[in-house]
Design a protein around this motif. Structure first.
Motif, PDB file in Angstrom:
ATOM      1  N   LYS A   3      16.008   6.034   1.886  1.00  0.00           N
ATOM      2  CA  LYS A   3      16.522   7.390   1.965  1.00  0.00           C
ATOM      3  C   LYS A   3      17.378   7.611   3.200  1.00  0.00           C
ATOM      4  CE  LYS A   3      15.021  12.047   1.097  1.00  0.00           C
ATOM      5  NZ  LYS A   3      13.941  12.970   0.921  1.00  0.00           N
ATOM      6  N   GLY A   4      17.296   6.700   4.187  1.00  0.00           N
ATOM      7  CA  GLY A   4      18.181   6.807   5.356  1.00  0.00           C
ATOM      8  C   GLY A   4      17.504   6.804   6.698  1.00  0.00           C
ATOM      9  N   LYS A   5      16.174   6.831   6.729  1.00  0.00           N
ATOM     10  CA  LYS A   5      15.470   6.814   8.015  1.00  0.00           C
ATOM     11  C   LYS A   5      15.642   5.449   8.658  1.00  0.00           C
ATOM     12  CE  LYS A   5      10.903   7.383  10.045  1.00  0.00           C
ATOM     13  NZ  LYS A   5      10.821   8.569  10.857  1.00  0.00           N
ATOM     14  N   ARG A   6      15.940   5.426   9.948  1.00  0.00           N
ATOM     15  CA  ARG A   6      16.130   4.163  10.648  1.00  0.00           C
ATOM     16  C   ARG A   6      15.277   4.058  11.925  1.00  0.00           C
ATOM     17  NH1 ARG A   6      17.770   3.296   6.310  1.00  0.00           N
ATOM     18  NH2 ARG A   6      19.712   2.329   5.697  1.00  0.00           N
ATOM     19  N   GLU A   7      14.629   5.139  12.315  1.00  0.00           N
ATOM     20  CA  GLU A   7      13.779   5.111  13.515  1.00  0.00           C
ATOM     21  C   GLU A   7      12.426   5.679  13.192  1.00  0.00           C
ATOM     22  OE1 GLU A   7      15.582   7.021  16.825  1.00  0.00           O
ATOM     23  OE2 GLU A   7      17.448   5.965  16.561  1.00  0.00           O
ATOM     24  N   GLY A  26       0.840  -1.180   0.000  1.00  0.00           N
ATOM     25  CA  GLY A  26       0.000   0.000   0.000  1.00  0.00           C
ATOM     26  C   GLY A  26       0.882   1.239   0.000  1.00  0.00           C
ATOM     27  N   HIS A  27       0.247   2.393  -0.157  1.00  0.00           N
ATOM     28  CA  HIS A  27       1.024   3.631  -0.260  1.00  0.00           C
ATOM     29  C   HIS A  27       1.843   3.902   1.002  1.00  0.00           C
ATOM     30  CE1 HIS A  27       2.129   7.537  -1.787  1.00  0.00           C
ATOM     31  NE2 HIS A  27       1.816   8.050  -0.612  1.00  0.00           N
ATOM     32  N   GLY A  28       1.253   3.747   2.173  1.00  0.00           N
ATOM     33  CA  GLY A  28       1.980   4.011   3.418  1.00  0.00           C
ATOM     34  C   GLY A  28       3.164   3.089   3.604  1.00  0.00           C
ATOM     35  N   HIS A  29       2.986   1.825   3.284  1.00  0.00           N
ATOM     36  CA  HIS A  29       4.083   0.868   3.413  1.00  0.00           C
ATOM     37  C   HIS A  29       5.178   1.136   2.384  1.00  0.00           C
ATOM     38  CE1 HIS A  29       1.005  -1.223   5.780  1.00  0.00           C
ATOM     39  NE2 HIS A  29       2.040  -1.647   6.474  1.00  0.00           N
ATOM     40  N   ALA A  30       4.779   1.492   1.171  1.00  0.00           N
ATOM     41  CA  ALA A  30       5.768   1.844   0.146  1.00  0.00           C
ATOM     42  C   ALA A  30       6.565   3.077   0.569  1.00  0.00           C
ATOM     43  CB  ALA A  30       5.081   2.079  -1.202  1.00  0.00           C
ATOM     44  N   MET A  31       5.885   4.049   1.171  1.00  0.00           N
ATOM     45  CA  MET A  31       6.570   5.249   1.647  1.00  0.00           C
ATOM     46  C   MET A  31       7.526   4.914   2.796  1.00  0.00           C
ATOM     47  SD  MET A  31       5.994   7.854  -0.221  1.00  0.00           S
ATOM     48  CE  MET A  31       6.679   9.116   0.842  1.00  0.00           C
ATOM     49  N   ALA A  32       7.171   3.958   3.624  1.00  0.00           N
ATOM     50  CA  ALA A  32       8.074   3.543   4.710  1.00  0.00           C
ATOM     51  C   ALA A  32       9.356   2.959   4.130  1.00  0.00           C
ATOM     52  CB  ALA A  32       7.378   2.542   5.629  1.00  0.00           C
TER      53      ALA A  32
END
Length: 72
Positions: free
Chosen positions: A68-72, A56-62
């Motif tokens: 992109k580098g987010k880890r938390e 889904g869109h939210g999971h794809a964005m996660a």
């Protein structure tokens, strides 16, 4: 839902860890040297994840955020 919960749900659904998606994005040419290549738009990556992995869109964005580098 926490960021980690999104990642856990994605792994349960696809059998792939966030690191796997990071490697797959590099294979697809979306990233280079661990960074999203200049000119690659978030939509390109999220559409790939939605089409190929049925996220889904939210999971794809996660996953995009993870790449992109987010880890938390």
């Amino acid at each position: 839902m926490s960021f980690q919960a999104y990642l856990d749900n994605i792994q349960t659904k696809t059998g792939k860890a966030p690191e796997d998606f990071e490697a797959l994005a590099a294979e697809k040419g979306f990233t280079q040297d661990g960074q999203i290549r200049q000119g690659v738009k978030a939509t390109e990556i999220t559409n790939w994840l939605k089409d190929e992995y049925k996220l889904g869109h939210g999971h794809a964005m996660a996953i995009y955020a993870y790449i992109k580098g987010k880890r938390e």
